[in-house]
Design an enzyme around this catalytic site. Structure first.
Site, mmCIF file in Angstrom:
data_model
loop_
_atom_site.group_PDB
_atom_site.id
_atom_site.type_symbol
_atom_site.label_atom_id
_atom_site.label_comp_id
_atom_site.label_asym_id
_atom_site.label_seq_id
_atom_site.Cartn_x
_atom_site.Cartn_y
_atom_site.Cartn_z
ATOM 1 N N GLY A 13 114.076 111.866 79.150
ATOM 2 C CA GLY A 13 114.437 113.106 78.332
ATOM 3 C C GLY A 13 113.039 112.351 76.810
ATOM 4 N N PHE A 14 113.937 113.009 75.891
ATOM 5 C CA PHE A 14 113.586 112.535 74.971
ATOM 6 C C PHE A 14 112.642 110.962 74.074
ATOM 7 C CE2 PHE A 14 113.699 113.370 70.138
ATOM 8 C CZ PHE A 14 112.437 113.105 69.755
ATOM 9 N N GLY A 39 116.306 116.230 82.023
ATOM 10 C CA GLY A 39 115.214 115.698 81.358
ATOM 11 C C GLY A 39 114.134 116.095 81.816
ATOM 12 N N VAL A 60 123.769 109.025 87.159
ATOM 13 C CA VAL A 60 124.763 107.700 86.450
ATOM 14 C C VAL A 60 126.037 108.036 86.821
ATOM 15 C CG1 VAL A 60 122.419 106.458 85.235
ATOM 16 C CG2 VAL A 60 124.304 107.700 84.242
ATOM 17 N N TYR A 65 122.861 101.802 91.817
ATOM 18 C CA TYR A 65 122.768 100.641 92.489
ATOM 19 C C TYR A 65 121.327 99.820 92.152
ATOM 20 C CZ TYR A 65 120.878 97.764 95.851
ATOM 21 O OH TYR A 65 120.480 95.955 96.597
ATOM 22 N N ASN A 102 129.654 102.677 84.916
ATOM 23 C CA ASN A 102 129.438 102.382 85.714
ATOM 24 C C ASN A 102 128.453 101.657 85.662
ATOM 25 O OD1 ASN A 102 130.252 103.519 88.256
ATOM 26 N ND2 ASN A 102 129.232 105.919 87.637
ATOM 27 N N ALA A 117 123.291 104.402 73.916
ATOM 28 C CA ALA A 117 123.176 105.172 72.348
ATOM 29 C C ALA A 117 124.240 106.337 72.249
ATOM 30 C CB ALA A 117 122.175 105.911 73.246
ATOM 31 N N TYR A 148 130.504 116.095 73.309
ATOM 32 C CA TYR A 148 129.968 115.051 73.319
ATOM 33 C C TYR A 148 130.199 114.356 72.544
ATOM 34 C CZ TYR A 148 124.960 113.493 71.636
ATOM 35 O OH TYR A 148 123.992 112.937 71.764
ATOM 36 N N THR A 178 116.584 113.248 65.565
ATOM 37 C CA THR A 178 115.202 112.645 65.791
ATOM 38 C C THR A 178 114.416 112.940 66.313
ATOM 39 O OG1 THR A 178 116.451 109.904 65.366
ATOM 40 C CG2 THR A 178 114.147 110.286 67.021
#
Ligand code: UDP
Length: 330
Positions: A13-14, A39, A60, A65, A102, A117, A148, A178
């Site tokens: 991603g960015f 992404g 994720v 793992y 996780n 983040a 979100y 950003t």
């Protein structure tokens, strides 16, 4: 001495891709992980030949793992634009909640330090201005942005719980708007939207009357703030962003000037729960990290415009959301 190893989720991603670059430059071994829903492998293609870089195509939200030792985990996997949350709300909720769980488990097992983040969205449509870390926010849990905002609020809560109850070393960065190279041109965010419109010769779409404000931080400044926070011993949330606030209407005028487009501004409906004002109070970052942004909007926008100008016609007109298909070997 063996190089330290870092896992970066959302690596394609960015922000994730800029983090990969920074850690490689600083002499780390980097594992980049991404499910490639939002992404784009083009962002990290240049790292594939580097022996210190590995890429795992993995979501994720499922068990994670990673073999061997791990020193740091930076969790940057998440859809991050309002259009994305509308298109993939369940994945947005899962990556912030299950994904974070996780990764915290992985951090605990490996004895790794983990930075998550978080976002200015935890403040919702803020009733205090500028936003300080102590403010608890004004979030609509059931609105379109709730998937979100609440995932990120849960993410902060579970991160603090792992810190307090399991002693995991954790860091929380609250990221404000950003921008910079590698933003997705078609993700609906205001800066790529305006620049894309200018490049295609379309009118610039300002939502609402354009009096809502934002404060835009250049990506290099943000990455520097994140590195400093990761290496600090501060576990509570820290705002990182630029406090140079302007209205979206003013921003449209700046983009018109920057691009030299002869198009005009047109007004569209304001999305539900679109925050009215947003500006970070970065006193804490200055105090504990000695961090403040260095790149002016004028400078940062120039670099970003050059990046978007360099994209192919195909990229410029592409409307599709998922960038994964083209990497599948048929
Ligand atoms: N916006 C706009 N035109 C666009 C896209 C966004 O006026 O084509 C506005 C949007 O309503 C919001 C601001 O620009 O007030 C920033 O939007 P963005 O999606 O970049 O991120 P947000 O800060 O809302 O998460």
């Amino acid at each position: 001495m063996d190089k330290k190893k870092v896992l970066i989720t959302g690596a394609a991603g960015f922000l994730g891709s800029h983090l990969c670059d920074r850690f490689i430059k600083d002499g780390y071994k980097v594992i980049g992980m991404d499910n490639l829903i939002t992404g784009n492998l083009a962002n990290i293609e240049h790292l594939f030949s580097n022996e210190d870089f590995e890429f795992y195509h993995h979501d994720v939200s499922n068990y994670v793992y990673v073999p061997g030792n791990l020193d740091y985990i930076l969790h940057f996997a998440s859809p991050a634009s309002p259009i994305d949350y509308l298109k993939i709300p369940i994945q947005t909720l899962k990556v912030g909640s299950l994904g974070t769980h996780n990764l915290l488990g992985l951090a605990k097992n490996k004895g790794a330090r983990m930075l998550i983040a978080s976002t200015s969205e935890v403040y919702g449509d803020p009733l205090i201005h500028p936003q300080v870390e102590e403010y608890w926010g004004n979030v609509n849990p059931v609105g379109p942005r709730g998937v979100y905002d609440e995932a990120k609020r849960f993410q902060e809560a579970i991160t603090m719980a792992y810190h307090r109850y399991h002693g995991v070393e954790t860091r929380i960065v609250r990221i404000f708007n950003t921008y910079g190279p590698r933003m997705r041109l078609n993700d609906g965010r205001v800066l790529p939207a305006f620049i894309g419109q200018a490049l295609r010769g379309e009118d610039l779409t300002v939502f609402g009357d354009g009096t809502q404000t934002r404060s835009f931080c250049y990506v290099d400044d943000l990455i520097e703030g994140i590195m400093r926070l990761l290496m600090s011993d501060y576990a509570e949330p820290v705002n990182i962003g630029n406090s140079d606030e302007l209205t979206i209407g003013e921003f449209a005028e700046e983009i018109i000037k920057l691009t030299g487009t002869d198009q005009k501004v047109i007004y569209k409906e304001l999305p539900t729960d679109d925050p009215t004002r947003r500006r970070p109070d970065t006193t804490l970052a200055k105090k504990i990290l000695d961090w403040e942004p260095k790149v002016s909007r004028e400078e940062g926008l120039k670099i970003t415009y050059e990046y978007f100008k360099g994209l192919s016609e195909e990229e410029l007109y592409k409307k599709d959301h998922n960038t994964f298909e083209k990497y599948i070997v048929k």
